[in-house]
Motif scaffolding. Structure first.
Motif, PDB file in Angstrom:
ATOM      1  N   ASP A 150       0.845  -1.212   0.000  1.00 35.71           N
ATOM      2  CA  ASP A 150       0.000   0.000   0.000  1.00 35.71           C
ATOM      3  C   ASP A 150       0.882   1.266   0.000  1.00 35.71           C
ATOM      4  O   ASP A 150       2.103   1.172   0.062  1.00 35.71           O
ATOM      5  CB  ASP A 150      -0.960  -0.001   1.213  1.00 35.71           C
ATOM      6  N   TYR A 151       0.228   2.430  -0.042  1.00 36.75           N
ATOM      7  CA  TYR A 151       0.972   3.705  -0.060  1.00 36.75           C
ATOM      8  C   TYR A 151       1.796   3.865   1.199  1.00 36.75           C
ATOM      9  O   TYR A 151       2.910   4.386   1.186  1.00 36.75           O
ATOM     10  CB  TYR A 151       0.018   4.911  -0.126  1.00 36.75           C
ATOM     11  N   TYR A 152       1.179   3.464   2.311  1.00 36.29           N
ATOM     12  CA  TYR A 152       1.876   3.578   3.599  1.00 36.29           C
ATOM     13  C   TYR A 152       3.236   2.888   3.496  1.00 36.29           C
ATOM     14  O   TYR A 152       4.278   3.477   3.785  1.00 36.29           O
ATOM     15  CB  TYR A 152       0.997   2.939   4.692  1.00 36.29           C
ATOM     16  N   THR A 153       3.209   1.625   3.047  1.00 36.76           N
ATOM     17  CA  THR A 153       4.455   0.849   2.972  1.00 36.76           C
ATOM     18  C   THR A 153       5.415   1.441   1.942  1.00 36.76           C
ATOM     19  O   THR A 153       6.629   1.484   2.171  1.00 36.76           O
ATOM     20  CB  THR A 153       4.132  -0.614   2.621  1.00 36.76           C
ATOM     21  N   GLU A 154       4.857   1.898   0.823  1.00 38.08           N
ATOM     22  CA  GLU A 154       5.703   2.519  -0.207  1.00 38.08           C
ATOM     23  C   GLU A 154       6.509   3.673   0.406  1.00 38.08           C
ATOM     24  O   GLU A 154       7.713   3.791   0.191  1.00 38.08           O
ATOM     25  CB  GLU A 154       4.766   3.061  -1.295  1.00 38.08           C
ATOM     26  N   THR A 155       5.827   4.485   1.229  1.00 34.96           N
ATOM     27  CA  THR A 155       6.542   5.637   1.801  1.00 34.96           C
ATOM     28  C   THR A 155       7.416   5.214   2.990  1.00 34.96           C
ATOM     29  O   THR A 155       8.411   5.865   3.276  1.00 34.96           O
ATOM     30  CB  THR A 155       5.572   6.770   2.223  1.00 34.96           C
ATOM     31  N   LYS A 156       7.046   4.116   3.679  1.00 27.17           N
ATOM     32  CA  LYS A 156       7.921   3.636   4.767  1.00 27.17           C
ATOM     33  C   LYS A 156       9.246   3.133   4.163  1.00 27.17           C
ATOM     34  O   LYS A 156      10.304   3.306   4.757  1.00 27.17           O
ATOM     35  CB  LYS A 156       7.256   2.520   5.591  1.00 27.17           C
ATOM     36  N   ILE A 157       9.199   2.534   2.985  1.00 28.67           N
ATOM     37  CA  ILE A 157      10.431   2.072   2.325  1.00 28.67           C
ATOM     38  C   ILE A 157      11.315   3.277   1.992  1.00 28.67           C
ATOM     39  O   ILE A 157      12.500   3.316   2.321  1.00 28.67           O
ATOM     40  CB  ILE A 157      10.113   1.275   1.034  1.00 28.67           C
ATOM     41  N   GLU A 158      10.688   4.261   1.343  1.00 28.05           N
ATOM     42  CA  GLU A 158      11.462   5.423   0.921  1.00 28.05           C
ATOM     43  C   GLU A 158      12.031   6.164   2.139  1.00 28.05           C
ATOM     44  O   GLU A 158      13.178   6.617   2.139  1.00 28.05           O
ATOM     45  CB  GLU A 158      10.570   6.352   0.092  1.00 28.05           C
ATOM     46  N   GLN A 159      11.218   6.234   3.186  1.00 26.44           N
ATOM     47  CA  GLN A 159      11.633   6.901   4.423  1.00 26.44           C
ATOM     48  C   GLN A 159      12.851   6.192   5.033  1.00 26.44           C
ATOM     49  O   GLN A 159      13.841   6.821   5.409  1.00 26.44           O
ATOM     50  CB  GLN A 159      10.460   6.856   5.411  1.00 26.44           C
ATOM     51  N   GLU A 160      12.764   4.856   5.105  1.00 27.93           N
ATOM     52  CA  GLU A 160      13.878   4.100   5.704  1.00 27.93           C
ATOM     53  C   GLU A 160      15.161   4.290   4.888  1.00 27.93           C
ATOM     54  O   GLU A 160      16.247   4.495   5.435  1.00 27.93           O
ATOM     55  CB  GLU A 160      13.521   2.617   5.807  1.00 27.93           C
ATOM     56  N   LYS A 161      15.016   4.242   3.551  1.00 32.72           N
ATOM     57  CA  LYS A 161      16.207   4.433   2.697  1.00 32.72           C
ATOM     58  C   LYS A 161      16.837   5.794   2.958  1.00 32.72           C
ATOM     59  O   LYS A 161      18.059   5.917   3.073  1.00 32.72           O
ATOM     60  CB  LYS A 161      15.815   4.328   1.217  1.00 32.72           C
ATOM     61  N   LEU A 162      15.996   6.845   3.036  1.00 32.58           N
ATOM     62  CA  LEU A 162      16.507   8.206   3.277  1.00 32.58           C
ATOM     63  C   LEU A 162      17.300   8.275   4.584  1.00 32.58           C
ATOM     64  O   LEU A 162      18.400   8.830   4.623  1.00 32.58           O
ATOM     65  CB  LEU A 162      15.325   9.186   3.424  1.00 32.58           C
ATOM     66  N   VAL A 163      16.720   7.694   5.622  1.00 31.50           N
ATOM     67  CA  VAL A 163      17.344   7.789   6.952  1.00 31.50           C
ATOM     68  C   VAL A 163      18.654   7.000   6.997  1.00 31.50           C
ATOM     69  O   VAL A 163      19.661   7.475   7.514  1.00 31.50           O
ATOM     70  CB  VAL A 163      16.349   7.318   8.047  1.00 31.50           C
TER      71      VAL A 163
END
Ligand code: NAD
Length: 255
Positions: A150-163
């Motif tokens: 879902d969108y939530y997970t899509e952005t959690k992936i991107e967020q984790e990569k950024l951090v």
């Protein structure tokens, strides 16, 4: 007035939430003073300063991070929402703001002598590696999901990569991510209350799959413990720098 940074002073972004509040309470018990940053204030506690504001508001965030050299980031919109723009704004832009403000604090000349490193612990999610099929004994070297659920997970992936990518020993920012799956415990607003309510309404009368699907739930204190262990082990020489860790109880729950 400026607050001198101390290793026992930390900030919890999303500290009014279910996990955030448990984290705050445990940190207080361990002698930390805590600055909570959240769009809402849900309680009051001695030793906690509340800063109400949106993650994307740089100035508000900077104020909340004054004097802090350890930041926990556990704010997110609720996963059930289908508001893609909201996830994008809070989880991606908001996280970029957190990273920028952490850098700013570190490079503030007045503080350079007293802050050795800025430490950032992100609450990620085990769903970043979930592709729709059961995972048992999944390790952290599993690849990110190519088709997030879902969108939530899509952005959690991107967020984790950024951090994790922002982890930079030379520039004084150390990062680590903790990946729980479902969290349960006192004051859980979602998981158990929704299950109970659905059952009460007689809507739990069918099984998806053959009944052997796996799902992982972790008691909130264990998730908190994982966050604090990560924070207290985060040093330039530590192998955990820039890494993600699954956090779980001993056994997966079988339905
Ligand atoms: P929660 O909804 O109880 O807490 C999230 C907090 O973030 C809330 O207090 C909310 O007000 C705050 N917030 C939301 N948008 C914000 C914004 N723009 N600016 C500032 N604050 C904002 O959720 P939770 O269950 O405590 O989840 C905490 C973290 O754990 C989240 O990152 C979530 O992705 C992660 N997580 C939760 C679970 C779970 O089962 N609860 C599982 C895996 C990962």
């Amino acid at each position: 007035t400026r607050i001198r940074p101390s290793s026992k002073r930390c900030a919890v972004i999303g500290g009014s939430g279910f996990l955030g509040r448990h984290l705050v309470e445990k940190l207080l018990g361990k002698g930390y003073t805590v600055s909570v940053f959240d769009i809402r204030q849900s309680y009051e506690l001695p030793g906690v300063t509340f800063h109400q504001g949106d993650l994307c508001d740089k100035q508000a965030l900077l104020t909340a991070l004054q004097g802090v050299s350890l930041v926990f980031h556990c704010a997110s919109p609720a996963p059930a929402s289908d508001d893609k723009a909201l996830f994008q704004r809070v989880n991606i832009q908001g996280t970029q703001t957190v990273l920028q403000e952490c850098h700013k604090i570190y490079y503030n000349k007045d503080r350079l002598n007293s802050i050795k490193e800025m430490l950032l612990v992100l609450t990620s999610s085990a769903s970043v590696v979930f592709e729709g099929t059961d995972i048992k004994d999944g390790r952290e070297d599993l690849p990110y999901a190519k088709k997030p659920i879902d969108y939530y997970t899509e952005t959690k992936i991107e967020q984790e990569k950024l951090v994790l990518k922002a982890c930079d020993k030379e520039n004084g920012l150390l990062t680590v991510a903790i990946r729980p799956h479902g969290i349960f415990g006192p004051r859980d607003p979602q998981l158990v209350p929704i299950l109970v309510d659905t059952a009460r309404r007689g809507k739990m009368k069918f099984i998806i799959g053959d009944g052997s699907n796996l799902v992982d739930f972790t008691f909130v204190d264990n998730v908190v413990h994982g966050h604090i262990l990560a924070a207290e082990s985060l040093r330039p020489e530590s192998p955990i720098c820039g890494k993600a860790y699954h956090i779980t109880n001993d056994e997966p729950v079988r339905f």
